[in-house]
Design an enzyme around this catalytic site. Structure first.
Site, PDB file in Angstrom:
ATOM      1  N   GLU A  29      -5.272   1.520   2.538  1.00 30.69           N
ATOM      2  CA  GLU A  29      -5.051   0.404   3.465  1.00 30.69           C
ATOM      3  C   GLU A  29      -5.214   0.855   4.900  1.00 30.69           C
ATOM      4  OE1 GLU A  29      -2.623  -2.392   6.040  1.00 30.69           O
ATOM      5  OE2 GLU A  29      -2.575  -0.219   5.813  1.00 30.69           O
ATOM      6  N   GLU A  30      -4.722   2.062   5.200  1.00 25.55           N
ATOM      7  CA  GLU A  30      -4.720   2.539   6.580  1.00 25.55           C
ATOM      8  C   GLU A  30      -6.116   2.851   7.114  1.00 25.55           C
ATOM      9  OE1 GLU A  30      -2.302   2.290   8.434  1.00 25.55           O
ATOM     10  OE2 GLU A  30      -0.437   2.460   7.297  1.00 25.55           O
ATOM     11  N   ASP A  89       5.855   2.582   6.172  1.00 23.97           N
ATOM     12  CA  ASP A  89       4.632   1.767   6.219  1.00 23.97           C
ATOM     13  C   ASP A  89       3.636   2.414   5.267  1.00 23.97           C
ATOM     14  OD1 ASP A  89       2.369   0.317   6.815  1.00 23.97           O
ATOM     15  OD2 ASP A  89       2.187   1.042   8.859  1.00 23.97           O
ATOM     16  N   HIS A 101       0.828  -1.220   0.000  1.00 18.01           N
ATOM     17  CA  HIS A 101       0.000   0.000   0.000  1.00 18.01           C
ATOM     18  C   HIS A 101       0.858   1.263   0.000  1.00 18.01           C
ATOM     19  CE1 HIS A 101       0.130   1.260   4.345  1.00 18.01           C
ATOM     20  NE2 HIS A 101       0.266  -0.032   4.589  1.00 18.01           N
TER      21      HIS A 101
END
Length: 343
Positions: A199-200, A167, A57
């Site tokens: 994604e988060e 991330d 992501h």
């Protein structure tokens, strides 16, 4: 560094990913959620070539303006999992009509009561100061504008970097290494390298891209927790000692075994990671799409996740890309057929 808060990846990071992916794939397309999908077709003429989907992501956690207060101070909320404890004193960029540098302020300790000083700051205690008169702020900023951390990458050693949004931009980097490495192999499968969005905030990009691609195999690439003072060893992996391979209900055992075998063939060390249920990564969304997808998860050990100083080893990224490419080179119609044999 590039910005791309969940839902706003198109603003910057998506363009960069497209540029980096160009030349490594046969075609690049996007979908309605902004996923970047690079397709590398297999090296055979078989019309029933297997499909392998990679997912890393490209979105990041961030903030969003909720109110412009008297004096031009900005109140905000979080986009994704932001820990309020890390925020005071941070430099940020507010993406209004033009990017504005600001700082996250809070009442100074000299003016706080003992009760206030004894507790962690809540997000509602904090505000962004862009240093401009209120009327100018109101002209340039609107409620709903996104905010990112202002942070450049720091090279701690020749192999260790610290910065924001590793991330999961590290996962996107692994995909690029993999695509470059695939030039060394004759590959039977079509490879779909997907830089996923959102994604988060709920794995949304992976959900829709997997549904559209209908892969035979899905490999999510993300980060996991690296060894950190105060964190039990059994909850972490070690930086610089290779990527982590996950086992558990979210992972197809034959995909795991194939990744492990590829690592052994290349002499790449890997570390065990365990997820008894859902992993909280794109692997979960991929596994349960349509009629189900045989899924694996490769993770890069990272310290200080969801801060602006996420720290990882470059060599782990390179090794992960190489082992995934080796695994893909072993995937053929027979391997895919075996994925559905459970007895």
């Amino acid at each position: 560094m590039a910005h791309g808060v969940s839902g706003f990846e198109f603003a910057d990071i998506a363009k960069i990913v497209q540029e980096r992916m160009s030349g490594l794939v046969d075609e690049i397309r996007t979908d309605a959620l902004g996923n970047i999908i690079g397709v590398r077709y297999g090296d055979t003429t078989d019309p029933l070539r297997p499909k392998v989907m990679l997912a890393g992501h490209m979105d990041e956690i961030g903030l969003m303006v909720t109110k412009i207060e008297e004096g031009g101070f900005l109140r905000f909320t979080q986009v994704g999992g932001v820990d309020p404890r890390i925020l005071p004193g941070h430099e940020v960029i507010v993406y209004g009509k033009k990017p504005l540098t600001g700082i996250i302020g809070v009442k100074p300790p000299h003016l706080t009561s003992r009760e206030e000083a004894a507790r962690a700051h809540k997000m509602s205690d904090l505000f962004i100061d862009v240093g401009m008169p209120e009327e100018m702020v109101r002209d340039l900023v609107r409620v709903g504008d996104v905010v990112t951390f202002k942070r450049q990458v720091s090279e701690l050693t020749s192999d260790v970097l610290a910065g924001k949004s590793f991330d999961d931009r590290a996962g996107v980097a692994v995909m690029l290494v993999c695509l470059e490495e695939l030039k060394r192999y004759k590959v039977a499968a079509d490879v779909y390298a997907v830089a996923t969005t959102q994604e988060e905030v709920g794995l949304r990009g992976a959900m829709v891209s997997t549904y559209g691609i209908i892969p035979d195999i899905g490999i999510a690439i993300d980060v996991c927790h690296a060894e950190t003072p105060g964190v039990p060893d059994w909850k972490t992996s070690s930086m610089g000692k290779g990527p982590a391979l996950t086992q558990g209900a979210n992972i197809h055992p034959k995909v795991y075994q194939g990744l492990e075998r590829a690592a052994k063939e290349l002499g790449i060390p890997v570390q065990p990671d365990v997820a008894p249920a859902a992993t909280g990564t794109d692997a979960w969304a991929m596994q349960v799409a349509r009629c189900g997808v045989a899924t694996g998860l490769v993770s890069i050990p990272e310290r200080y996740m969801h801060t602006s100083v996420e720290t990882l080893s470059i060599s782990d990224v390179e090794k992960a890309g190489r082992l995934i490419a080796r695994f893909i080179s072993s995937v053929d119609a027979c391997f895919v057929k075996e994925l559905k044999k459970w007895t």
